[in-house]
Design an enzyme around this catalytic site. Structure first.
Site, PDB file in Angstrom:
ATOM      1  N   PHE A   1     -18.576  28.982  24.171  1.00 44.88           N
ATOM      2  CA  PHE A   1     -19.453  29.211  25.326  1.00 44.88           C
ATOM      3  C   PHE A   1     -18.686  29.626  26.572  1.00 44.88           C
ATOM      4  O   PHE A   1     -19.247  30.231  27.476  1.00 44.88           O
ATOM      5  CB  PHE A   1     -20.276  27.939  25.620  1.00 44.88           C
ATOM      6  CG  PHE A   1     -19.538  26.896  26.420  1.00 44.88           C
ATOM      7  CD1 PHE A   1     -19.479  26.984  27.808  1.00 44.88           C
ATOM      8  CD2 PHE A   1     -18.874  25.844  25.804  1.00 44.88           C
ATOM      9  CE1 PHE A   1     -18.782  26.045  28.560  1.00 44.88           C
ATOM     10  CE2 PHE A   1     -18.178  24.907  26.547  1.00 44.88           C
ATOM     11  CZ  PHE A   1     -18.131  25.007  27.931  1.00 44.88           C
TER      12      PHE A   1
ATOM     13  N   LYS B   1     -20.819  36.214  16.120  1.00 42.63           N
ATOM     14  CA  LYS B   1     -21.698  35.049  16.314  1.00 42.63           C
ATOM     15  C   LYS B   1     -21.279  34.401  17.624  1.00 42.63           C
ATOM     16  O   LYS B   1     -20.309  33.652  17.678  1.00 42.63           O
ATOM     17  CB  LYS B   1     -21.513  34.082  15.138  1.00 42.63           C
ATOM     18  CG  LYS B   1     -22.708  33.191  14.821  1.00 42.63           C
ATOM     19  CD  LYS B   1     -23.191  32.304  15.941  1.00 42.63           C
ATOM     20  CE  LYS B   1     -22.376  31.055  16.148  1.00 42.63           C
ATOM     21  NZ  LYS B   1     -22.810  30.267  17.328  1.00 42.63           N
TER      22      LYS B   1
ATOM     23  N   GLU C   1     -24.324  29.605  21.101  1.00 42.89           N
ATOM     24  CA  GLU C   1     -25.776  29.491  21.307  1.00 42.89           C
ATOM     25  C   GLU C   1     -26.098  29.074  22.737  1.00 42.89           C
ATOM     26  O   GLU C   1     -27.249  29.149  23.173  1.00 42.89           O
ATOM     27  CB  GLU C   1     -26.385  28.505  20.300  1.00 42.89           C
ATOM     28  CG  GLU C   1     -25.892  27.063  20.402  1.00 42.89           C
ATOM     29  CD  GLU C   1     -24.575  26.807  19.658  1.00 42.89           C
ATOM     30  OE1 GLU C   1     -23.717  27.715  19.608  1.00 42.89           O
ATOM     31  OE2 GLU C   1     -24.391  25.681  19.163  1.00 42.89           O
TER      32      GLU C   1
ATOM     33  N   SER D   1     -13.435  24.594  19.686  1.00 43.08           N
ATOM     34  CA  SER D   1     -12.731  23.312  19.741  1.00 43.08           C
ATOM     35  C   SER D   1     -11.874  23.119  18.474  1.00 43.08           C
ATOM     36  O   SER D   1     -12.145  23.722  17.433  1.00 43.08           O
ATOM     37  CB  SER D   1     -13.744  22.180  19.864  1.00 43.08           C
ATOM     38  OG  SER D   1     -14.646  22.247  18.776  1.00 43.08           O
TER      39      SER D   1
ATOM     40  N   CYS E   1      -9.811  27.341  28.318  1.00 42.88           N
ATOM     41  CA  CYS E   1      -8.796  26.817  27.399  1.00 42.88           C
ATOM     42  C   CYS E   1      -7.406  26.902  28.020  1.00 42.88           C
ATOM     43  O   CYS E   1      -6.481  26.260  27.556  1.00 42.88           O
ATOM     44  CB  CYS E   1      -8.822  27.576  26.090  1.00 42.88           C
ATOM     45  SG  CYS E   1      -8.323  29.276  26.303  1.00 42.88           S
TER      46      CYS E   1
ATOM     47  N   GLU F   1      -9.149  16.272  25.286  1.00 43.73           N
ATOM     48  CA  GLU F   1      -9.482  17.521  25.978  1.00 43.73           C
ATOM     49  C   GLU F   1     -10.812  17.283  26.684  1.00 43.73           C
ATOM     50  O   GLU F   1     -11.853  17.162  26.037  1.00 43.73           O
ATOM     51  CB  GLU F   1      -9.624  18.695  25.007  1.00 43.73           C
ATOM     52  CG  GLU F   1      -9.929  19.986  25.755  1.00 43.73           C
ATOM     53  CD  GLU F   1     -10.214  21.197  24.872  1.00 43.73           C
ATOM     54  OE1 GLU F   1     -10.734  21.047  23.757  1.00 43.73           O
ATOM     55  OE2 GLU F   1      -9.921  22.320  25.338  1.00 43.73           O
TER      56      GLU F   1
HETATM   57  P1  NAD Z   1     -17.293  24.702  19.851  1.00 42.45           P
HETATM   58  O1  NAD Z   1     -16.199  24.429  18.885  1.00 42.45           O
HETATM   59  O2  NAD Z   1     -18.335  23.662  20.052  1.00 42.45           O
HETATM   60  O3  NAD Z   1     -18.095  26.040  19.419  1.00 42.45           O
HETATM   61  C1  NAD Z   1     -17.427  27.245  19.124  1.00 42.45           C
HETATM   62  C2  NAD Z   1     -18.276  28.068  18.159  1.00 42.45           C
HETATM   63  O4  NAD Z   1     -18.429  27.318  16.941  1.00 42.45           O
HETATM   64  C3  NAD Z   1     -19.692  28.336  18.667  1.00 42.45           C
HETATM   65  O5  NAD Z   1     -20.051  29.656  18.326  1.00 42.45           O
HETATM   66  C4  NAD Z   1     -20.546  27.307  17.925  1.00 42.45           C
HETATM   67  O6  NAD Z   1     -21.866  27.752  17.696  1.00 42.45           O
HETATM   68  C5  NAD Z   1     -19.799  27.152  16.611  1.00 42.45           C
HETATM   69  N1  NAD Z   1     -19.960  25.808  16.030  1.00 42.45           N
HETATM   70  C6  NAD Z   1     -20.200  24.644  16.706  1.00 42.45           C
HETATM   71  N2  NAD Z   1     -20.272  23.614  15.835  1.00 42.45           N
HETATM   72  C7  NAD Z   1     -20.057  24.129  14.592  1.00 42.45           C
HETATM   73  C8  NAD Z   1     -19.999  23.554  13.279  1.00 42.45           C
HETATM   74  N3  NAD Z   1     -20.168  22.252  13.091  1.00 42.45           N
HETATM   75  N4  NAD Z   1     -19.745  24.377  12.242  1.00 42.45           N
HETATM   76  C9  NAD Z   1     -19.575  25.690  12.431  1.00 42.45           C
HETATM   77  N5  NAD Z   1     -19.616  26.287  13.647  1.00 42.45           N
HETATM   78  C10 NAD Z   1     -19.851  25.518  14.718  1.00 42.45           C
HETATM   79  O7  NAD Z   1     -16.592  25.105  21.231  1.00 42.45           O
HETATM   80  P2  NAD Z   1     -17.277  25.350  22.637  1.00 42.45           P
HETATM   81  O8  NAD Z   1     -17.732  24.043  23.192  1.00 42.45           O
HETATM   82  O9  NAD Z   1     -18.253  26.472  22.561  1.00 42.45           O
HETATM   83  O10 NAD Z   1     -16.023  25.900  23.476  1.00 42.45           O
HETATM   84  C11 NAD Z   1     -15.091  25.052  24.087  1.00 42.45           C
HETATM   85  C12 NAD Z   1     -13.881  24.842  23.217  1.00 42.45           C
HETATM   86  O11 NAD Z   1     -13.300  26.088  22.880  1.00 42.45           O
HETATM   87  C13 NAD Z   1     -12.786  24.046  23.898  1.00 42.45           C
HETATM   88  O12 NAD Z   1     -12.233  23.155  22.976  1.00 42.45           O
HETATM   89  C14 NAD Z   1     -11.773  25.120  24.291  1.00 42.45           C
HETATM   90  O13 NAD Z   1     -10.452  24.659  24.448  1.00 42.45           O
HETATM   91  C15 NAD Z   1     -11.891  26.048  23.153  1.00 42.45           C
HETATM   92  N6  NAD Z   1     -11.407  27.375  23.501  1.00 42.45           N
HETATM   93  C16 NAD Z   1     -10.200  27.729  23.020  1.00 42.45           C
HETATM   94  C17 NAD Z   1      -9.679  28.976  23.346  1.00 42.45           C
HETATM   95  C18 NAD Z   1      -8.329  29.390  22.827  1.00 42.45           C
HETATM   96  O14 NAD Z   1      -7.984  30.522  23.036  1.00 42.45           O
HETATM   97  N7  NAD Z   1      -7.575  28.544  22.161  1.00 42.45           N
HETATM   98  C19 NAD Z   1     -10.407  29.842  24.171  1.00 42.45           C
HETATM   99  C20 NAD Z   1     -11.649  29.440  24.636  1.00 42.45           C
HETATM  100  C21 NAD Z   1     -12.145  28.189  24.296  1.00 42.45           C
END
Ligand code: NAD
Length: 505
Positions: A158, A182, A185, A235, A290, A390
């Site tokens: 997000f 994808k 959401e 994450s 991040c 985090e």
């Molecule tokens: P998230 O892991 O909740 O979601 C990321 C994606 O995974 C979304 O598209 C979501 O719909 C999908 N998703 C969520 N739960 C899932 C499941 N159980 N099975 C399959 N897919 C699933 O992350 P977020 O809250 O959207 O974003 C924040 C996180 O992203 C933080 O941990 C941040 O550090 C990380 N991030 C990392 C980087 C990097 O470059 N390392 C960059 C941006 C964000």
């Protein structure tokens, strides 16, 4: 942005498949909030398995034609896309602010960083060049070719609804692949807007598709036999799951995970620069980056002076609706705001000193918005969850250490290795730091060291699963596979029978 009416009269953000909005087969939807208002303003379609099938089929059908198009034509479309994006990025910024909450200038910033990768992709012909060795054996030449994989999937978080997808799809598409994206959401509209812009730029239908949804959509892509690779950002627990599941299903996977970034301040540092940098990197985008700085490691005796300079600057920060002239917007959801705010009590219980409490703020925005102000916590024990988790919000922790060695040990002892920064005027210390820290992206007097698009973005340890990072040379390698051709053109009748292993002579 294209939406369709549905249910309570709120618009539904659709998928984008085969060059057009697609409502989807099932009736499942999710809520999309305006975080500054605290209300649901849209719904978003949630894909079912049949929608995954439709999206992947569209991408698969488009692949042969797209791959066969000359590099010159593919690049011409990428140039048009870049120009349209540049002309209309204000529209996209407004969409991002309305769903994510970050202030408009920050939304524009993420688009600009994403645009860098589009610009990199306009020159991809250079990076797709193969190698050639003449006469490796008598009359034998060898050359290599880079070819696209086929249908590639991108799953994004997000916090950067435009930039993170743009880390991947421009390179993937310029290299001749077709894409199913994808998005999160929580802020799904940016992806559909981008898809519409790409169509305007002349991209053939089916080359770039957007599949909205949740775990059903992600699992569908991870297990679909026609999806060749998955680029994931999110994450750490989900990144690990995506990496393992995708790999088990024979896919090439790069899965970028979470972070907890430390900023070291050495006694000889420019403390005004360090204080400004800590604030910008800790509270920009409400800490939902991040590459945000979440821990300041002060090498004594600088801590008291640094705290004083940070605190005095924090008083000037304006929190409010990102459409007004504020410095920091709301958090993305109510649940996330409450979770972030709960760490203030954890800090107090663990004996830390809350210097500025973000629960007590004046806001230039609607009372129902998901507000939580910039927070500064001193003397955080490294055993506290405030230090180990985090948090992903505007909380800056300060840890005091007595020696540079202790600071380096601290950076290397956590599970993440995304970004880190050192503030010092001592070149030797900076050089030692970059040599010894187990972190992928390092800033020297630079608090958010996000590499430019010609380099690759990615962390170490639990911040990246897989061995290739985003964009730059790694991006080109990830989205292509190599062939090596060994050829000879002998005079007629020069063959002979010889069952031995071929040797070069
Ligand atoms: P998230 O892991 O909740 O979601 C990321 C994606 O995974 C979304 O598209 C979501 O719909 C999908 N998703 C969520 N739960 C899932 C499941 N159980 N099975 C399959 N897919 C699933 O992350 P977020 O809250 O959207 O974003 C924040 C996180 O992203 C933080 O941990 C941040 O550090 C990380 N991030 C990392 C980087 C990097 O470059 N390392 C960059 C941006 C964000």
């Amino acid at each position: 942005m294209t939406t369709t009416d549905h249910g309570e009269g709120l618009p539904v953000v659709p998928h984008w498949i085969n060059g057009a909005p697609w409502a989807g087969a099932g009736g499942r939807t999710g809520d999309v909030y305006d975080p500054a208002l605290g209300t649901v303003t849209k719904h978003v379609a949630f894909a079912e398995d049949t929608d995954v099938e439709t999206a992947v089929l569209a991408a698969r059908n488009a692949f042969a034609g797209w791959r066969a198009l000359s590099l010159a034509r593919r690049q011409a479309i990428m140039f048009r896309f870049r120009d349209l994006l540049d002309e209309r990025k204000d529209e996209l910024a407004e969409i991002i602010t309305a769903e994510h909450g970050k202030v408009l200038s920050d939304a524009l910033g993420e688009i600009t960083r994403g645009q860098e990768v589009v610009e990199f992709a306009t020159g991809l012909a250079h990076h797709l060049k193969g190698e050639f060795s003449e006469q490796v054996s008598t009359g034998v030449d060898v050359h290599s070719i880079r070819q696209p994989l086929g249908v590639v999937a991108v799953v994004s978080p997000f916090n950067f609804p435009a930039m993170v997808p743009m880390w991947f799809f421009p390179v993937a598409i310029a290299a001749g692949n077709t894409v199913v994206l994808k998005p999160s959401e929580k802020d799904p509209s940016a992806a559909v807007w981008i898809a519409g812009l790409f169509k305007e730029a002349g991209l053939p239908d089916g080359v770039f598709n957007v599949l909205q949804g949740d775990k059903v959509a992600v699992d569908g892509l991870l297990t679909h036999p026609d999806v060749c690779s998955v680029s994931f950002v999110g994450s750490t627990p989900i990144a690990r799951y995506v990496y393992e599941t995708g790999a088990r299903h024979g896919k090439r996977v790069q899965a970028l995970g979470g972070a907890k970034n430390h900023m070291l301040v050495l006694p000889d540092a420019d403390l005004d620069l360090a204080a400004d940098s800590a604030i910008n990197a800790g509270f920009g985008s409400a800490g939902e980056r991040c590459m945000a700085i979440s821990v300041i490691v002060a090498v004594e005796p600088v801590a008291d002076e640094l705290i004083a300079r940070i605190t005095s600057r924090m008083a000037a920060l304006r929190v409010g609706d990102g459409r007004r002239s504020c410095d920091m917007g709301p958090l993305v959801t109510r649940e996330h705001r409450d979770r972030v705010a709960s760490y203030v009590d954890v800090a107090i219980e663990d004996g830390a000193e809350v210097v500025v409490d973000g629960r007590k703020i004046e806001v230039d925005g609607d009372g129902d918005g998901f507000w939580f102000g910039p927070t500064l916590i001193d003397r955080v024990p490294t055993t506290s969850r405030v230090y180990t988790d985090e948090i992903f919000g505007p909380i800056l922790s300060l840890v005091r250490v007595s020696a540079f060695d202790d600071a380096i040990r601290l950076v290397n002892s956590g599970p993440y290795g995304n970004g880190t920064a050192i503030f010092t005027n001592d070149g030797r210390a900076a050089r030692r730091f970059q040599n010894e820290v187990a972190v992928g992206m390092i800033g020297v007097n630079v608090p958010i060291p996000v590499p430019v698009a010609t380099f690759s973005f990615g962390g170490w340890r639990q911040s990246l699963f897989g061995d290739t990072r985003a964009h730059g040379a790694d991006g080109v390698r990830f989205f292509t596979q190599q062939k090596v051709v060994t050829s000879r053109w002998p005079e007629p009748h020069q063959g002979e029978l010889n069952l031995g292993f071929p040797r070069n002579e």
